[in-house]
Design a protein around this motif. Structure first.
Motif, PDB file in Angstrom:
ATOM      1  N   ALA A 144      -5.105  -0.931   2.451  1.00  0.00           N
ATOM      2  CA  ALA A 144      -3.650  -1.051   2.340  1.00  0.00           C
ATOM      3  C   ALA A 144      -3.044   0.263   1.862  1.00  0.00           C
ATOM      4  O   ALA A 144      -2.011   0.707   2.384  1.00  0.00           O
ATOM      5  CB  ALA A 144      -3.288  -2.183   1.387  1.00  0.00           C
ATOM      6  N   CYS A 145      -3.696   0.894   0.898  1.00  0.00           N
ATOM      7  CA  CYS A 145      -3.211   2.196   0.408  1.00  0.00           C
ATOM      8  C   CYS A 145      -3.288   3.254   1.507  1.00  0.00           C
ATOM      9  O   CYS A 145      -2.385   4.082   1.657  1.00  0.00           O
ATOM     10  CB  CYS A 145      -4.019   2.636  -0.807  1.00  0.00           C
ATOM     11  SG  CYS A 145      -3.759   1.618  -2.257  1.00  0.00           S
ATOM     12  N   LEU A 146      -4.366   3.215   2.277  1.00  0.00           N
ATOM     13  CA  LEU A 146      -4.532   4.185   3.367  1.00  0.00           C
ATOM     14  C   LEU A 146      -3.438   4.014   4.423  1.00  0.00           C
ATOM     15  O   LEU A 146      -2.829   5.000   4.860  1.00  0.00           O
ATOM     16  CB  LEU A 146      -5.914   4.015   3.991  1.00  0.00           C
ATOM     17  CG  LEU A 146      -6.268   4.971   5.121  1.00  0.00           C
ATOM     18  CD1 LEU A 146      -6.416   6.378   4.574  1.00  0.00           C
ATOM     19  CD2 LEU A 146      -7.541   4.531   5.797  1.00  0.00           C
ATOM     20  N   PHE A 147      -3.163   2.775   4.825  1.00  0.00           N
ATOM     21  CA  PHE A 147      -2.112   2.526   5.816  1.00  0.00           C
ATOM     22  C   PHE A 147      -0.726   2.879   5.271  1.00  0.00           C
ATOM     23  O   PHE A 147       0.123   3.403   6.000  1.00  0.00           O
ATOM     24  CB  PHE A 147      -2.137   1.080   6.298  1.00  0.00           C
ATOM     25  CG  PHE A 147      -3.226   0.792   7.278  1.00  0.00           C
ATOM     26  CD1 PHE A 147      -3.306   1.475   8.472  1.00  0.00           C
ATOM     27  CD2 PHE A 147      -4.174  -0.183   7.003  1.00  0.00           C
ATOM     28  CE1 PHE A 147      -4.312   1.218   9.378  1.00  0.00           C
ATOM     29  CE2 PHE A 147      -5.184  -0.459   7.908  1.00  0.00           C
ATOM     30  CZ  PHE A 147      -5.269   0.243   9.089  1.00  0.00           C
ATOM     31  N   ALA A 148      -0.499   2.599   4.000  1.00  0.00           N
ATOM     32  CA  ALA A 148       0.797   2.939   3.396  1.00  0.00           C
ATOM     33  C   ALA A 148       1.001   4.450   3.358  1.00  0.00           C
ATOM     34  O   ALA A 148       2.095   4.946   3.654  1.00  0.00           O
ATOM     35  CB  ALA A 148       0.890   2.353   1.991  1.00  0.00           C
ATOM     36  N   ALA A 149      -0.037   5.192   3.009  1.00  0.00           N
ATOM     37  CA  ALA A 149       0.074   6.652   2.985  1.00  0.00           C
ATOM     38  C   ALA A 149       0.259   7.204   4.402  1.00  0.00           C
ATOM     39  O   ALA A 149       1.050   8.126   4.622  1.00  0.00           O
ATOM     40  CB  ALA A 149      -1.168   7.257   2.334  1.00  0.00           C
TER      41      ALA A 149
END
Length: 118
Positions: A35-40
């Motif tokens: 989720a953090c990777l997609f948000a970034a």
């Protein structure tokens, strides 16, 4: 903004929307790091849209400067001539120009004597 830049910006925003949706799904059902990777990753297309807007503004300003310089007597009409004149005034001497910067006239103030010492 021209048509191709607008189309590219729309594509960037659609990509951002897809990445935000993937981040939401990963946050709900997947690992938190995904989720953090997609948000970034969803921020990268937003930066691209801002860059397209800046490039568009720079092109508009450049066109405006060219238009003003093209009119005789307008501000910037003799800027190119002044730049060339300043560059020629700072040049050394005729021999320096014709020898591609390897030799100077005997009266040139920038003449550096060559020595045989290595």
């Amino acid at each position: 903004m021209n048509r191709s830049a607008g189309l590219l910006s729309a594509l960037y925003l659609a990509t951002t929307t897809g990445l935000v949706w993937a981040a939401a799904l990963a946050l709900r059902d997947g690992p938190p790091w995904a989720a953090c990777l997609f948000a970034a990753a969803s921020l990268v297309p937003v930066i691209a849209v801002v860059r397209e807007c800046v490039i568009c503004d720079q092109r508009r300003a450049l066109d405006d400067m060219r238009r003003r310089a093209a009119t005789s007597g307008g501000p910037g009409a003799g800027v190119a001539d002044e730049i060339v004149r300043a560059e020629l005034d700072t040049a050394c001497c005729e021999r320096w120009w014709t020898s591609c910067g390897t030799d100077h006239d005997s009266t040139c103030p920038r003449r550096v004597p060559r020595s045989s010492a290595a």
